[in-house]
Design a protein around this motif. Structure first.
Motif, PDB file in Angstrom:
ATOM      1  N   ASN A 206      -3.219   3.480  -2.406  1.00 29.60           N
ATOM      2  CA  ASN A 206      -3.455   2.520  -3.485  1.00 29.60           C
ATOM      3  C   ASN A 206      -2.513   1.325  -3.378  1.00 29.60           C
ATOM      4  O   ASN A 206      -1.395   1.448  -2.880  1.00 29.60           O
ATOM      5  CB  ASN A 206      -3.257   3.186  -4.855  1.00 29.60           C
TER       6      ASN A 206
ATOM      7  N   THR B 231      -0.991   7.573  -1.282  1.00 29.97           N
ATOM      8  CA  THR B 231      -2.254   7.496  -2.023  1.00 29.97           C
ATOM      9  C   THR B 231      -3.235   6.476  -1.456  1.00 29.97           C
ATOM     10  O   THR B 231      -4.429   6.546  -1.724  1.00 29.97           O
ATOM     11  CB  THR B 231      -1.998   7.116  -3.497  1.00 29.97           C
TER      12      THR B 231
ATOM     13  N   ILE C 147       0.853  -1.189   0.000  1.00 32.91           N
ATOM     14  CA  ILE C 147       0.000   0.000   0.000  1.00 32.91           C
ATOM     15  C   ILE C 147       0.888   1.238   0.000  1.00 32.91           C
ATOM     16  O   ILE C 147       1.754   1.402   0.852  1.00 32.91           O
ATOM     17  CB  ILE C 147      -0.936   0.029   1.238  1.00 32.91           C
ATOM     18  N   ASP C 148       0.666   2.091  -0.992  1.00 34.59           N
ATOM     19  CA  ASP C 148       1.379   3.362  -1.065  1.00 34.59           C
ATOM     20  C   ASP C 148       0.814   4.261   0.029  1.00 34.59           C
ATOM     21  O   ASP C 148      -0.382   4.593   0.023  1.00 34.59           O
ATOM     22  CB  ASP C 148       1.160   3.987  -2.441  1.00 34.59           C
TER      23      ASP C 148
END
Length: 108
Positions: free
Chosen positions: A52, A50, A46-47
């Protein structure tokens, strides 16, 4: 199972997720297939900026499982006892439970 079946079963294991566990105590062999279904989670990181899902280079190269219709563990292939595990259930823990119910192999 004959050697030809074992060779076909163990071909492309990174892609198929198939493997065989042999019990030293009982001599039993356990054939395992990872089945990918609708509830199979996607893997990645997971970024934090973001939120995402990110995939690193080379991610997704191997699926590590098969669709249920591709299964080689069937009654037609000689399997009598077929166990489907629940989501998140460890195949190694299931094998330990099953193997514990079998008597020790007689040493020759």
């Amino acid at each position: 199972m004959n050697a030809d079946f074992n060779t076909r079963f163990l071909t492309d294991t990174d892609e198929t997720g198939r493997f065989i566990v042999s019990s030293h105590r009982t001599g039993a062999k356990y054939y395992v297939e990872v089945i990918i279904g609708a509830h199979t989670p996607e893997w990645g990181s997971i970024d934090p900026a973001t939120g995402n899902l990110m995939h690193k280079k080379g991610d997704g190269k191997y699926t590590g499982g098969i669709k249920d219709k591709e299964s080689m563990i069937t009654k037609e292939n000689g399997f009598e006892k077929i166990h489907m595990l629940g989501l998140g259930e460890s195949p190694h823990a299931a094998i330990e439970r099953l193997d514990a119910m079998k008597p020790d192999r007689i040493a020759t």
